[in-house]
Design an enzyme around this catalytic site. Structure first.
Site, PDB file in Angstrom:
ATOM      1  N   GLY A 192       0.830  -1.198   0.000  1.00  0.00           N
ATOM      2  CA  GLY A 192       0.000   0.000   0.000  1.00  0.00           C
ATOM      3  C   GLY A 192       0.867   1.251   0.000  1.00  0.00           C
ATOM      4  N   ARG A 250      12.630  -0.698  20.015  1.00  0.00           N
ATOM      5  CA  ARG A 250      12.788  -2.155  19.973  1.00  0.00           C
ATOM      6  C   ARG A 250      12.369  -2.718  18.616  1.00  0.00           C
ATOM      7  NH1 ARG A 250       9.616  -5.727  24.182  1.00  0.00           N
ATOM      8  NH2 ARG A 250      11.177  -4.897  25.612  1.00  0.00           N
ATOM      9  N   THR A 295      11.616  -9.512   9.526  1.00  0.00           N
ATOM     10  CA  THR A 295      10.664  -8.641   8.843  1.00  0.00           C
ATOM     11  C   THR A 295      11.109  -7.184   8.925  1.00  0.00           C
ATOM     12  OG1 THR A 295       9.315  -8.607  10.854  1.00  0.00           O
ATOM     13  CG2 THR A 295       8.687 -10.172   9.150  1.00  0.00           C
ATOM     14  N   GLU A 318       8.629   3.633   7.562  1.00  0.00           N
ATOM     15  CA  GLU A 318       8.935   4.756   6.672  1.00  0.00           C
ATOM     16  C   GLU A 318      10.365   5.266   6.758  1.00  0.00           C
ATOM     17  OE1 GLU A 318       4.566   5.042   7.573  1.00  0.00           O
ATOM     18  OE2 GLU A 318       5.251   6.571   6.234  1.00  0.00           O
TER      19      GLU A 318
END
Lengths: 172, 693
Positions: free
Chosen positions: B234, B582, B588, B659
């Protein structure tokens, strides 16, 4: 018009409109939605399937052109109760994030490894050069294919069967 | 505040959703079973501004398989048409080229598309403006800019300080319009059952989506269910519902209860799914000869659509990044007859960092000091804008760690001096930052099942970021059980309310609610629960926000090669070091950082949506002409992070990572390109022609 083809080893025959694209035939007619549709202009590669073992962008192949041919989609990668090493590789090396480009990437990788079981990074990158991933930065995809090259079919347990009940669990 | 001790978090856990995705069984919005579906294909305006004077639908309506042809003349009325992006087919007005003006619903996608091509629309065309210019005659000051920030800020007397500064950099930088282009096209499947609406949507926020839809259709939010278990990326463009969601739900009102399926084509996405506004940024930095900044101004001109205001917070970064007694930031909008801008990865900080961080590089050179040392000398003790202390500011540690790993000491300060096999080679650096915005409006529910699992429910969404995995780990840690004992359920408004997967806020916001629910569960049911035991927990507004400035930081390093004869430019190496609190799952997380940097390379080298102002047309509206990085563009990328737990960021100690990997990335590449060539490019993207002088 009537067309017949082998899809993941199953013979299918359907009456279709001549204008139907292979990607829509696979998704809408056969309900195999693991093949995705991403750009409509043959640029992104999310729709790649194998036709007679060759990667093709199914958004630019008419279903009628597949008449009499063998089609393999992501749903046909796992066999005899085991994930394809390519599928296992994408899990092991985190070759995916959103997963939308993943089926096409894996099928291209499968076709590459079938021809060239030990590709170098450059050959892998060449193979997937027509496919776009917007999430990962590609390095993990290249490593995933290398993982698969290093774990060919039959070399070790690569995972359990694709069980349809799993899909329901995930989507619940 | 009690901070969770790492247990299940921090583990390199394999993706929870990985197996379904490699099997091709993960259902994205279009892939959910729909009984007897119909298919929608739209007609888009071919003018940028004016009115529809006639629509001939006769040929379309008589075609085989056509269920309905909708226009503004016959479409069901929306209860609220105030949002002109969402008020589809409600009037004859055209506000930008590519806007929906009609839609065909048919029994097959092919029939819908062919019929749509046979709809004839006549217009009364009015003069339009579609090009952003700094001297646009009707620039205006919005009441506020996005994220609820002040439009303009000022401290001290910037103009006087500039007049007396020993060293001044006064430059204008531009960033083009860019399109998010997630791989999964924006897709909606809508079905009405009486007055209840079921929507399978490619969205970053199921609860926000139904909150937006409910007043349009004059129903309560509880009458709408939005489902999104898997989303194919997205990057902001699926954060807010766009017109296609409304159009599909509207069309589903005329199909007698049959579902309507609509996936935008890639080409349609360039007009209808949001994009990053182009920006024109004037930066003025005034400093002492040793590089201590006394004045920093950042004046931004950017565009919005005339039909709906969108005010990107481009200069926000200059309010908190560096110490300067005299500061000014301004935002002015040109209201144009163009598609509606929206969020794209790191809105504000991403384009703003290009101006600020290239200007910093120019100041370093003007002062004759190292770019990292310049940032050291201007590191603020407190947030210059608010006066609050930073909860955690490790920018300098990121810069130093990155410099060591990247080999910064090998940089030749004299630009244009390294030529290797015909390639001019250089390295550059830029700083990165992104605010930590934990959202309070989240609830999680935990239920112990008869077969001994903890069912953890929250209406969060996984865009591919790894939420399925990270939230499973967070729940396991908070419940003090193994991740395999957790059954996570997300992506559905039938689950407890959750905020958007956006603004790098998801994990911290949803995770706080899950931790709250787990603590409540143990309090209410102890360590040996019975089947059916259930507890809920809520997120909370972060109390630390009152007293601290909460931001993540990072350092971006790039090595660039520019061919001396052709100007071809390559990013041969890039390295980022981040401080983001953290890290829940290293696997990922690394992928998120690297993905941000990759998109940053795209921003630096390729991405540019080209407006033909004569027609209001985005001309390169497909993947053949809008270039995103392909694998050959991405060579050596590395991402590292500082091991830390931000005790002010909430019970999780995490600030968010989606981001920060893109912020500053394009500036690092541009600065490296300058170091390589001696050519300072201030207008993105860095295409070959800009190096041919």
């Amino acid at each position: 018009m009537q067309i017949s083809m082998s899809v993941n080893g199953n013979e299918v025959t359907r009456d279709i409109e001549p204008r139907v694209l292979l990607v829509h035939f696979i998704r809408e007619e056969l309900g195999l939605t693991g093949t995705h549709w991403g750009c409509d202009t043959s640029n992104c590669g999310t729709c790649v399937v194998l036709m007679d073992g060759q990667p093709v962008k199914s958004c630019t192949v008419l279903a009628a052109m597949a008449d009499g041919h063998e089609i393999r989609t992501v749903e046909g990668l796992a066999s005899n109760g085991a994930l394809d090493p390519v599928q296992q590789g994408f899990m092991e090396e985190h070759g995916l994030q959103c997963g939308f480009c993943t089926p096409g990437m894996m099928l291209t990788a499968r076709a590459l490894l079938d021809k060239n079981p030990h590709p170098d990074d450059g050959e892998i990158r060449q193979a997937i050069s027509g496919q776009i991933c917007r999430c990962t930065g590609y390095a993990t995809i290249v490593r995933s294919v290398q993982w698969a090259a290093n774990h060919p079919v039959g070399s070790a347990a690569t995972g359990d069967a694709a069980d349809p009940s799993e899909a329901e669990e995930v989507t619940a | 505040m009690r901070v969770q001790q790492p247990a299940a978090t921090g583990l390199d856990l394999e993706r929870v959703d990985g197996r379904a995705k490699v099997l091709g069984l993960a259902p994205y919005a279009y892939e959910h079973p729909a009984e007897n579906p119909t298919y929608l294909y739209p007609v888009q305006s071919t003018i940028a501004r004016g009115r529809i004077t006639a629509i001939d639908t006769a040929a379309a309506e008589t075609m085989d398989g056509v269920v309905a042809v909708l226009t503004h003349l016959n479409a069901p009325r929306l209860a609220d048409a105030a949002d002109k992006e969402l008020a589809v087919l409600q009037s004859d007005e055209v506000g930008f080229r590519g806007q929906f003006v009609a839609a065909v619903v048919a029994d097959s996608p092919e029939a819908a598309r062919e019929a749509a091509a046979r709809v004839r629309v006549q217009y009364h065309q009015e003069p339009h403006h579609a090009a952003l210019r700094a001297d646009h005659e009707d620039l205006y000051k919005p009441e506020q800019i996005n994220a609820g920030l002040e439009t303009d800020t000022q401290a001290g007397d910037p103009d006087a300080a500039l007049a007396s500064a020993a060293v001044v950099v006064d430059r204008t930088y531009t960033t083009p319009a860019e399109h998010n282009n997630p791989m999964e096209p924006h897709t909606t499947v809508a079905q009405w059952e009486g007055d209840r609406l079921l929507v399978f949507d490619s969205t970053q926020a199921v609860h926000n989506a139904r909150k937006t839809l409910a007043p349009l259709f004059d129903v309560e939010v509880e009458q709408i269910r939005v489902v999104a278990p898997h989303v194919g990326g997205g990057f902001g463009s699926k954060g807010l519902p766009h017109a296609h969601v409304v159009l599909t739900a509207l069309a589903a009102k005329v199909t007698g209860g049959r579902p309507v399926k609509y996936a935008l084509t890639r080409q349609q996405m360039f007009f209808l799914a949001g994009y990053r506004t182009p920006t024109i940024q004037r930066l003025q930095l005034g400093a002492s000869p040793d590089g201590r900044i006394s004045v920093l101004t950042h004046d931004v001109v950017e565009q919005t659509s005339a039909i709906k205001e969108f005010a990107e917070q481009t200069a926000g970064i200059s309010r908190m990044m560096y110490s300067a007694d005299h500061r000014r930031t301004t935002h002015r909008l040109a209201s144009l007859d163009v598609p509606v801008p929206s969020w794209m990865r790191a809105p504000g900080e991403c384009p703003g960092s290009f101006g600020l961080e290239v200007a910093m590089d120019e100041l370093a050179e003007a002062c004759g000091i190292d770019p990292i040392e310049l940032r050291v000398r201007n590191e603020p003790a407190i947030d210059p804008e608010t006066g609050k202390p930073f909860a955690s500011r490790h920018l300098l540690a990121c810069l130093r760690e990155g410099a060591r790993r990247f080999g910064w000491e090998r940089r030749n300060a004299q630009p244009g001096t390294v030529l290797v096999d015909g390639w001019r080679t250089g390295i550059g650096v830029a700083a990165s930052t992104y605010p930590a915005r934990r959202q309070p409006a989240n609830t999680a529910r935990i239920r112990f099942t008869a077969d001994g699992f903890y069912e953890v429910q929250i209406g969060a969404v996984d865009l591919g970021t790894g939420a399925w995995t990270a939230l499973t780990q967070i729940a396991a840690e908070a419940l003090e059980c193994g991740p395999e004992q957790v059954r996570l359920q997300i992506g559905d408004t039938d689950l407890p309310v959750a905020t958007v997967a956006g603004g790098s806020s998801g994990t911290a916001s949803w995770g706080s609610a899950i931790i709250g629910a787990a603590q409540m569960f143990r309090k209410e049911h102890g360590g040996f629960p019975s089947a059916g035991d259930t507890s809920e927990g809520d997120g909370e507004r972060n109390p630390a926000g009152k007293n601290y400035a909460l931001h993540s930081f990072g350092a971006q390093f790039a090595e660039v090669q520019v061919h001396a004869d052709t100007g071809e430019i390559r990013v041969s190496r890039m390295l980022g070091v981040y401080s983001a609190g953290r890290i829940i799952n290293p696997r990922t997380a690394r992928s998120q950082f690297l993905g941000g940097m990759t998109m940053g390379i795209g921003m630096a080298l390729h991405e540019q949506s080209v407006m033909d102002e004569r027609f209001g047309m985005i001309v390169n509206h497909d993947f053949a002409d809008y270039h995103v990085p392909s694998n050959a563009d991405i060579r050596q990328l590395e991402a590292f992070w500082l091991e830390e737990v931000d005790e002010h960021a909430g019970p999780l100690g995490a600030r968010g990572i989606g981001e920060i990997g893109i912020v500053g990335a394009a500036a690092a590449v541009a600065n490296a390109a300058y170091n390589a060539t001696g050519i300072r490019v201030r207008d993105l993207p860095l295409t070959a022609d800009k190096f041919l002088t």
